[in-house]
Scaffold this motif. Structure first.
Motif, PDB file in Angstrom:
ATOM      1  N   ASP A  38       0.821  -1.218   0.000  1.00 28.78           N
ATOM      2  CA  ASP A  38       0.000   0.000   0.000  1.00 28.78           C
ATOM      3  C   ASP A  38       0.854   1.267   0.000  1.00 28.78           C
ATOM      4  N   GLY A  39       2.175   1.099  -0.040  1.00 30.80           N
ATOM      5  CA  GLY A  39       3.069   2.255  -0.194  1.00 30.80           C
ATOM      6  C   GLY A  39       3.607   2.854   1.087  1.00 30.80           C
ATOM      7  N   THR A  40       3.445   2.157   2.209  1.00 30.84           N
ATOM      8  CA  THR A  40       3.995   2.665   3.472  1.00 30.84           C
ATOM      9  C   THR A  40       5.249   1.872   3.843  1.00 30.84           C
ATOM     10  N   TYR A  41       6.334   2.614   4.057  1.00 30.44           N
ATOM     11  CA  TYR A  41       7.602   1.964   4.407  1.00 30.44           C
ATOM     12  C   TYR A  41       8.150   2.484   5.740  1.00 30.44           C
ATOM     13  N   LYS A  42       7.331   3.251   6.441  1.00 34.29           N
ATOM     14  CA  LYS A  42       7.707   3.702   7.792  1.00 34.29           C
ATOM     15  C   LYS A  42       6.786   2.966   8.761  1.00 34.29           C
ATOM     16  N   ILE A  43       7.352   1.957   9.398  1.00 30.58           N
ATOM     17  CA  ILE A  43       6.532   1.023  10.184  1.00 30.58           C
ATOM     18  C   ILE A  43       7.081   0.897  11.606  1.00 30.58           C
ATOM     19  N   VAL A  44       6.166   0.949  12.583  1.00 31.37           N
ATOM     20  CA  VAL A  44       6.511   0.652  13.982  1.00 31.37           C
ATOM     21  C   VAL A  44       5.922  -0.713  14.309  1.00 31.37           C
ATOM     22  N   PHE A  45       6.751  -1.628  14.789  1.00 29.97           N
ATOM     23  CA  PHE A  45       6.236  -2.926  15.222  1.00 29.97           C
ATOM     24  C   PHE A  45       6.154  -2.925  16.744  1.00 29.97           C
ATOM     25  N   ASP A  46       4.941  -2.844  17.258  1.00 30.12           N
ATOM     26  CA  ASP A  46       4.700  -2.829  18.707  1.00 30.12           C
ATOM     27  C   ASP A  46       4.736  -4.270  19.216  1.00 30.12           C
ATOM     28  N   ASN A  72      16.256   4.414   0.751  1.00 25.36           N
ATOM     29  CA  ASN A  72      16.045   5.329   1.884  1.00 25.36           C
ATOM     30  C   ASN A  72      14.584   5.753   2.057  1.00 25.36           C
ATOM     31  N   ARG A  73      13.658   4.844   1.706  1.00 24.97           N
ATOM     32  CA  ARG A  73      12.254   5.260   1.742  1.00 24.97           C
ATOM     33  C   ARG A  73      11.615   5.074   3.113  1.00 24.97           C
ATOM     34  N   GLY A  74      12.322   4.472   4.044  1.00 25.98           N
ATOM     35  CA  GLY A  74      11.759   4.318   5.384  1.00 25.98           C
ATOM     36  C   GLY A  74      12.529   3.308   6.204  1.00 25.98           C
ATOM     37  N   GLN A  75      11.897   2.824   7.252  1.00 28.76           N
ATOM     38  CA  GLN A  75      12.483   1.738   8.040  1.00 28.76           C
ATOM     39  C   GLN A  75      11.417   1.120   8.953  1.00 28.76           C
ATOM     40  N   LEU A  76      11.736  -0.071   9.437  1.00 29.62           N
ATOM     41  CA  LEU A  76      10.909  -0.738  10.449  1.00 29.62           C
ATOM     42  C   LEU A  76      11.585  -0.508  11.794  1.00 29.62           C
ATOM     43  N   VAL A  77      10.875   0.091  12.745  1.00 29.38           N
ATOM     44  CA  VAL A  77      11.442   0.229  14.083  1.00 29.38           C
ATOM     45  C   VAL A  77      10.666  -0.682  15.044  1.00 29.38           C
ATOM     46  N   ILE A  78      11.355  -1.131  16.064  1.00 31.28           N
ATOM     47  CA  ILE A  78      10.746  -2.045  17.041  1.00 31.28           C
ATOM     48  C   ILE A  78      10.439  -1.274  18.308  1.00 31.28           C
ATOM     49  N   ALA A  79       9.228  -1.454  18.847  1.00 28.41           N
ATOM     50  CA  ALA A  79       8.839  -0.755  20.072  1.00 28.41           C
ATOM     51  C   ALA A  79       8.486  -1.751  21.171  1.00 28.41           C
ATOM     52  N   THR A  80       8.871  -1.407  22.371  1.00 32.08           N
ATOM     53  CA  THR A  80       8.511  -2.089  23.619  1.00 32.08           C
ATOM     54  C   THR A  80       8.715  -3.613  23.614  1.00 32.08           C
ATOM     55  N   PRO A  81       9.907  -4.059  23.196  1.00 34.16           N
ATOM     56  CA  PRO A  81      10.161  -5.501  23.322  1.00 34.16           C
ATOM     57  C   PRO A  81      10.451  -5.843  24.783  1.00 34.16           C
ATOM     58  N   ASN A  82       9.956  -6.975  25.258  1.00 30.98           N
ATOM     59  CA  ASN A  82      10.311  -7.370  26.619  1.00 30.98           C
ATOM     60  C   ASN A  82      11.677  -8.074  26.599  1.00 30.98           C
ATOM     61  N   GLU A  83      12.098  -8.524  27.789  1.00 33.02           N
ATOM     62  CA  GLU A  83      13.433  -9.115  27.947  1.00 33.02           C
ATOM     63  C   GLU A  83      13.616 -10.354  27.062  1.00 33.02           C
ATOM     64  N   ARG A  84      12.542 -11.125  26.879  1.00 31.61           N
ATOM     65  CA  ARG A  84      12.620 -12.361  26.096  1.00 31.61           C
ATOM     66  C   ARG A  84      12.828 -12.036  24.616  1.00 31.61           C
ATOM     67  N   ILE A  85      12.119 -11.025  24.132  1.00 30.09           N
ATOM     68  CA  ILE A  85      12.250 -10.647  22.727  1.00 30.09           C
ATOM     69  C   ILE A  85      13.653 -10.088  22.462  1.00 30.09           C
ATOM     70  N   SER A  86      14.150  -9.276  23.402  1.00 32.08           N
ATOM     71  CA  SER A  86      15.517  -8.753  23.269  1.00 32.08           C
ATOM     72  C   SER A  86      16.523  -9.898  23.219  1.00 32.08           C
ATOM     73  N   ARG A  87      16.273 -10.925  24.002  1.00 31.06           N
ATOM     74  CA  ARG A  87      17.167 -12.093  24.019  1.00 31.06           C
ATOM     75  C   ARG A  87      17.183 -12.777  22.652  1.00 31.06           C
ATOM     76  N   SER A  88      15.996 -12.949  22.041  1.00 34.77           N
ATOM     77  CA  SER A  88      15.930 -13.569  20.711  1.00 34.77           C
ATOM     78  C   SER A  88      16.693 -12.738  19.677  1.00 34.77           C
ATOM     79  N   LEU A  89      16.489 -11.418  19.710  1.00 29.73           N
ATOM     80  CA  LEU A  89      17.172 -10.546  18.741  1.00 29.73           C
ATOM     81  C   LEU A  89      18.681 -10.605  18.951  1.00 29.73           C
ATOM     82  N   ASP A  90      19.076 -10.702  20.215  1.00 27.00           N
ATOM     83  CA  ASP A  90      20.496 -10.782  20.546  1.00 27.00           C
ATOM     84  C   ASP A  90      21.092 -12.111  20.055  1.00 27.00           C
ATOM     85  N   LEU A  91      20.399 -13.224  20.347  1.00 31.18           N
ATOM     86  CA  LEU A  91      20.899 -14.542  19.920  1.00 31.18           C
ATOM     87  C   LEU A  91      20.931 -14.660  18.394  1.00 31.18           C
TER      88      LEU A  91
END
Lengths: 111, 134
Positions: A38-46, A72-91
């Motif tokens: 739909d043409g949106t490339y600026k996304i927040v994933f809550d 350079n049309r946008g980016q996906l940013v991550i919001a409010t990950p808990n400790e478990r989600i941070s662990r997955s991203l780290d691993l």
């Protein structure tokens, strides 16, 4: 599991609850692909309601990030990950490919 | 020793996780150690379904949990194709994001999340034994 999409003036917020594994990540991919079609490339994933994410989910986020950042049309940013989600991203070793915010308002305001 | 067998399908993953979490709690693992085991087992089961069996509904996954003095050992067994873990390259994160793909991500996460990882490929199936200390 529920995925909700909310359009804001400068970005779209996607919220998913529960587990993101190989069984549920295709649904997340469909939602994110639809937003980009739909043409949106600026996304927040809550991620405040997500309590598990495996590599299949992490790679949905990575492929979305690649598409959003193209030309350079946008980016996906991550919001409010808990400790478990941070662990997955780290691993998975992918933390540094994303801007991560502890506050959803701050994440939306980053665009 | 709690043992359960699950159909090799992605919709088994939530039930497998629940089985693992219950055993990890019995073993006295804290929340983050429990999450590490839950994640490693999920990755291993996905690899079994996708690579050993080559798709869903091709075979079963046997899951055995052993509570030890040190923590928890999980043994996963399947009867699909064997593979050589040494042939799976590590992901090179120094490359630009566009050039990075998911191949090997699951195995890398298993190795990083667990204290011991052992593969045995034999006549009685493929066995992955992974341990997490308290």
């Amino acid at each position: 599991m529920e995925i909700t999409t909310t359009s804001h003036k400068r970005c779209t917020v996607v919220k998913m609850d529960g587990r993101i594994d190989s069984n549920t990540s295709p649904d997340l991919k469909k939602s994110l692909d639809k937003i980009m079609e739909d043409g949106t490339y600026k996304i927040v994933f809550d991620m405040s309601g997500v309590d598990f994410i495996s590599s299949s989910g992490v790679w949905v986020l990575m492929e979305t990030q690649k598409a959003c950042k193209r030309w350079n049309r946008g980016q996906l940013v991550i919001a409010t990950p808990n400790e478990r989600i941070s662990r997955s991203l780290d691993l998975a070793g992918v933390h540094h490919f994303f801007s991560i915010y502890d506050d959803i308002t701050e994440a939306v305001g980053s665009f | 020793m709690p043992t359960a067998t699950f159909p090799g399908r992605f919709d088994s993953l939530a039930a497998i996780s629940k089985f693992i979490i219950d055993s990890a709690k019995s073993a006295g693992l804290d929340d983050m150690a429990t999450y590490d085991v839950e994640l490693a087992v999920d990755e291993a089961c996905c690899n079994i379904i996708e690579h050993a069996y080559g798709g869903e509904d091709k075979g079963e996954i046997e899951c055995e949990c052993e509570v030890t003095d040190e923590g928890l050992t999980v043994t996963l067994r399947d009867w699909g194709e064997a593979f050589d873990p040494k042939e799976i390259d590590e992901i090179d994160y120094s490359k630009p994001m566009e050039e990075i793909g998911p191949r090997g991500a699951g195995l890398m996460m298993i190795r990083k999340a667990m204290d011991d990882v052992e593969f045995v490929f034999g006549e009685d199936g493929n066995v992955l034994k992974i341990s997490k200390k308290k």
